[in-house]
Design a protein around this motif. Structure first.
Motif, mmCIF file in Angstrom:
data_model
loop_
_atom_site.group_PDB
_atom_site.id
_atom_site.type_symbol
_atom_site.label_atom_id
_atom_site.label_comp_id
_atom_site.label_asym_id
_atom_site.label_seq_id
_atom_site.Cartn_x
_atom_site.Cartn_y
_atom_site.Cartn_z
ATOM 1 N N ASP A 1 0.831 -1.206 0.000
ATOM 2 C CA ASP A 1 0.000 0.000 0.000
ATOM 3 C C ASP A 1 0.861 1.251 0.000
ATOM 4 N N MET A 2 1.954 1.169 0.757
ATOM 5 C CA MET A 2 2.804 2.335 0.856
ATOM 6 C C MET A 2 3.454 2.644 -0.490
ATOM 7 N N LEU A 3 3.870 1.587 -1.191
ATOM 8 C CA LEU A 3 4.490 1.792 -2.511
ATOM 9 C C LEU A 3 3.471 2.366 -3.489
ATOM 10 N N SER A 4 2.227 1.859 -3.431
ATOM 11 C CA SER A 4 1.238 2.375 -4.382
ATOM 12 C C SER A 4 0.891 3.821 -4.039
ATOM 13 N N ALA A 5 0.848 4.156 -2.744
ATOM 14 C CA ALA A 5 0.608 5.548 -2.357
ATOM 15 C C ALA A 5 1.743 6.426 -2.859
ATOM 16 N N TYR A 6 2.953 5.885 -2.778
ATOM 17 C CA TYR A 6 4.114 6.633 -3.242
ATOM 18 C C TYR A 6 4.013 6.917 -4.737
ATOM 19 N N ARG A 7 3.613 5.896 -5.510
ATOM 20 C CA ARG A 7 3.524 6.077 -6.968
ATOM 21 C C ARG A 7 2.410 7.051 -7.327
ATOM 22 N N ALA A 8 1.288 6.979 -6.603
ATOM 23 C CA ALA A 8 0.204 7.918 -6.861
ATOM 24 C C ALA A 8 0.664 9.343 -6.570
ATOM 25 N N PHE A 9 1.455 9.464 -5.511
ATOM 26 C CA PHE A 9 2.030 10.764 -5.151
ATOM 27 C C PHE A 9 2.896 11.270 -6.300
#
Lengths: 267, 275
Positions: B241-249
Motif C-alpha cells: 500500500d505504501m508503494l502504491s501511495a508513493y507512486r500515486a504521489f
C-alpha cells in the motif's frame, strides 16, 4: 525505530546472560504513541462511520520491560557450597554496602564461597565477595576446620567440623512478591527501591522474610545451581522479528525521503 | 485559472497523509493489541460549473441575452476522509508472564446496519476516573498491587472497581475470573462496542467512547493468560500500500509539473513580440 533498538538491547542482554546462574529473562513490550486529531473536513457533511476528523498515530514506543520470574532449570555441579532455590520468587539475602551503611540485597545466584575472616575464621560470601546473611540478617561465620557442608529441610545449612561437632545456620531467604518493583543492582542482584515511601507501600507488602513457619516452604538444595531461564529459541525468533521490523521501518523512512525529494523536484 | 493545479496538489496531500498513516501501522507492527488503520479517500464535493456571459444575437438592433450557460459538474480534488481501525483479531503471542492476557473474540452479534460484528475491550480507568478501553493485554501490577496497564491506568472489574492483588501469582479463567489461591478475587470487566468505528483512538492503545460501553455478553469473548494479542498489521500489505501511495504521489507530482510547464509557456511565449 528507537523502540526496536531498545528491544534488541533487551534481547541482547538476555542472550548474553543465558549462561548466568540465577538470571531471569526480561521481556519488553510495545505501546502506541500519542494520536493527533486533524479536523480536515469541517465543511463536508458526507455520511461517515467514525467521529469527525482523522486521527494520526505517531509511532510506537517500549511500554514495559517485565521480568519473567519462572524457575530456571537446575544444574548439578557437585560443589558443596553451590545452592539452588527450587521455589520461584525465593531469594538469598546478601549484605551489601549501601548509602546508609549495610543493606540487604537479594539474589538467586547460589554459588557461595568461604573467605577468611579475622581470628582464623571463615565467612560465607557470594560470588561477588559480599557476605551471605542468615535468617537474622547477620553474616555467617564458621570456625576453622570444616569437613563438609550439607543442607537440611527448611533452608538450614549444616557445617560438620573435623572434631565431630555440627554447626547449623538458617540461611536468610526472602520471597519477593513483586519482583518487577525491585531495583535491579546487577543482572542477578536486586534491592528494595529507594522511593518505597513515595510509592505508598511498605517493605512488608513487597517481600516476605521466610522465618518461623514459613521456613518449611523454602526449597533449597545444594551441589546444584539454578540456570538462567532465558529461552534461546524464543529470544532468537524475537531477534529475527525485530530485525525485520527494523528493516521495514528503515524502508518507510527511505520512501518518506523520496517523497520529499519529489516535492523538491516539482520545479 | 488552472483548477487542475490545485487538484493535483490535493492529490499529493492525500497520498502523503495515507503514507503517514501506513508508516504508523508499520511502526506498530509489534505493538500488542494494535488495530491497523485503514483510510478512505474521498473526492471534494462536486462543483457545478457554468459560464457567465452574454450572447449577442446578430440582428439589426443587437439583442443581448444575459445568463448562465451550464458547463457541467467538476471535482476539484481529493482528501483523506476517514481513518478506520480494522478490528480483526490479532495473533496470540506467548509471553509466559502471568500479568499478560489476551482477549479472544467469541461469537459476537453482528450489527444489523453494517453487517459487521462489534468488538470486546478491556475496561481501564484513568487518573480522572474516566473510563477508557484497550485491547492491549500487556498489564502489570503497580506498587500498591493494583492491576494496571503500562501507563498506570487501572484495570476495572465487572463492578467498575479497581483490582487489587497480593502478587502476580494468579490464574485467569477463560471467562475473566482472577483466581488467587483457588478463590476468585475479581472478575475482569470486559466492555462491548457494537460499533467499534465510533471509538476515538487516544494514543497508547486506548480508545474513548461516547459515554460508557455496556458489558460484553459471556459468549462474546474468552481470555488467555500468558499470551498477548499481537498487532493485526500485515507488514507485506502495508508495504505494498505504501508503494502504491508513493507512486500515486509521484503521478500527481508529474501533473503538477505539466501544469507548471503550461504556465511557463503562457508567461514566456504567449504575447512575445520578437518571435
Amino acid at each position: 525505530m528507537n523502540g526496536l533498538q531498545q528491544q534488541i538491547d533487551v534481547i541482547g542482554n538476555n542472550l548474553a546472560n543465558s549462561a548466568t546462574n540465577g538470571y531471569k529473562a526480561n521481556q519488553s513490550s510495545f505501546q502506541e504513541m500519542l494520536y493527533q486529531q486533524f479536523d480536515n473536513d469541517k465543511a463536508d457533511s458526507a455520511e461517515r462511520m467514525s467521529p469527525g476528523g482523522i486521527r494520526y498515530g505517531n509511532g510506537a514506543k517500549i511500554g514495559t520491560t517485565l521480568m519473567n520470574w519462572k524457575q530456571g532449570s537446575l544444574q548439578v555441579t557437585g560443589r558443596e557450597l553451590d545452592f539452588a532455590l527450587t521455589e520461584p520468587k525465593q531469594y538469598f539475602n546478601v549484605l551489601m554496602p549501601g548509602e546508609n551503611g549495610e543493606m540487604t540485597a537479594y539474589t538467586r545466584q547460589g554459588n557461595f564461597y568461604v573467605s577468611p575472616a579475622e581470628g582464623g575464621r571463615l565467612m560465607l560470601v557470594n560470588g561477588d565477595g559480599y557476605p551471605v546473611a542468615d535468617s537474622a540478617g547477620n553474616g555467617i561465620v564458621f570456625r576453622e576446620g570444616v569437613k563438609n557442608y550439607s543442607v537440611r529441610p527448611g533452608g538450614v545449612l549444616e557445617a560438620s567440623y573435623e572434631d565431630g561437632t555440627v554447626m547449623a545456620v538458617q540461611l536468610g531467604v526472602t520471597t519477593l512478591e513483586r519482583p518487577n518493583l525491585m531495583n535491579r543492582l546487577s543482572d542477578t542482584v536486586f534491592a528494595l527501591p529507594g522511593n518505597l515511601a513515595d510509592l505508598g507501600v511498605t517493605a512488608g507488602d513487597v517481600l516476605t522474610e521466610m522465618n518461623g513457619a514459613n521456613r518449611q516452604q523454602i526449597g533449597l538444595s545444594s551441589q546444584q545451581l539454578e540456570a538462567s531461564n532465558v529461552n534461546y529459541e524464543k529470544e532468537m525468533t524475537d531477534l529475527i522479528n525485530v530485525q525485520r521490523s527494523y528493516q521495514f521501518n528503515a524502508r518507510t523512512i527511505t520512501l518518506a525521503d523520496q517523497m520529499l525529494g519529489l516535492v523538491n523536484s516539482i520545479r | 485559472m488552472f483548477r487542475g493545479f490545485y487538484t493535483a496538489g490535493s492529490g499529493m496531500i492525500a497520498q502523503q497523509r495515507r503514507t503517514e498513516m501506513l508508516a504508523n501501522n508499520m511502526a506498530n507492527a509489534n505493538t500488542p493489541g494494535f488495530k491497523a488503520e485503514q483510510s478512505t479517500i474521498r473526492s471534494f464535493p462536486e462543483m457545478y460549473l457554468s459560464s457567465i456571459g452574454k450572447t449577442d444575437i446578430p440582428v439589426k438592433n443587437p439583442l443581448h441575452l444575459k445568463g448562465l450557460k451550464p458547463v457541467g459538474p467538476v471535482s476539484t480534488g481529493v482528501y483523506m476522509q476517514e481513518t478506520l481501525p480494522l478490528f480483526v483479531q490479532g495473533q496470540l503471542r506467548e509471553t509466559g508472564l502471568t500479568t499478560d492476557m489476551s482477549l479472544v473474540d467469541g461469537a459476537l452479534p453482528a450489527n444489523p446496519e453494517t453487517g459487521r460484528a462489534g468488538t470486546v475491550l478491556f475496561r481501564l480507568e484513568n487518573e480522572n476516573g474516566q473510563e477508557l478501553y484497550t485491547r492491549n493485554g500487556n498489564l502489570t501490577l503497580d506498587a500498591q498491587g493494583y492491576l494496571t496497564n503500562p501507563d498506570g491506568y487501572y484495570v476495572l472489574d465487572t463492578g467498575g472497581q479497581r483490582i487489587q492483588l497480593p502478587n502476580d501469582d494468579f490464574r485467569v479463567t477463560q471467562d475473566g475470573g482472577i483466581m488467587v489461591g483457588g478463590a476468585q478475587a475479581a472478575r475482569l470487566g470486559i466492555a462491548y462496542a457494537a460499533q467499534p468505528e465510533t471509538l476515538m483512538k487516544q494514543g497508547n492503545g486506548l480508545y474513548q467512547a461516547d459515554g460508557n460501553l455496556p458489558d460484553a455478553p459471556n459468549a462474546g469473548y474468552s481470555l488467555q493468560q500468558g499470551y498477548v494479542e499481537g498487532s493485526n498489521v500485515d507488514a507485506g500489505m502495508t508495504m505494498t500500500d505504501m508503494l502504491s501511495a508513493y507512486r500515486a504521489f509521484e503521478a500527481n507530482q508529474k501533473i503538477l509539473q505539466a501544469y507548471d510547464r503550461s504556465m511557463e509557456k503562457a508567461v514566456t511565449e504567449v504575447g512575445r513580440v520578437n518571435g
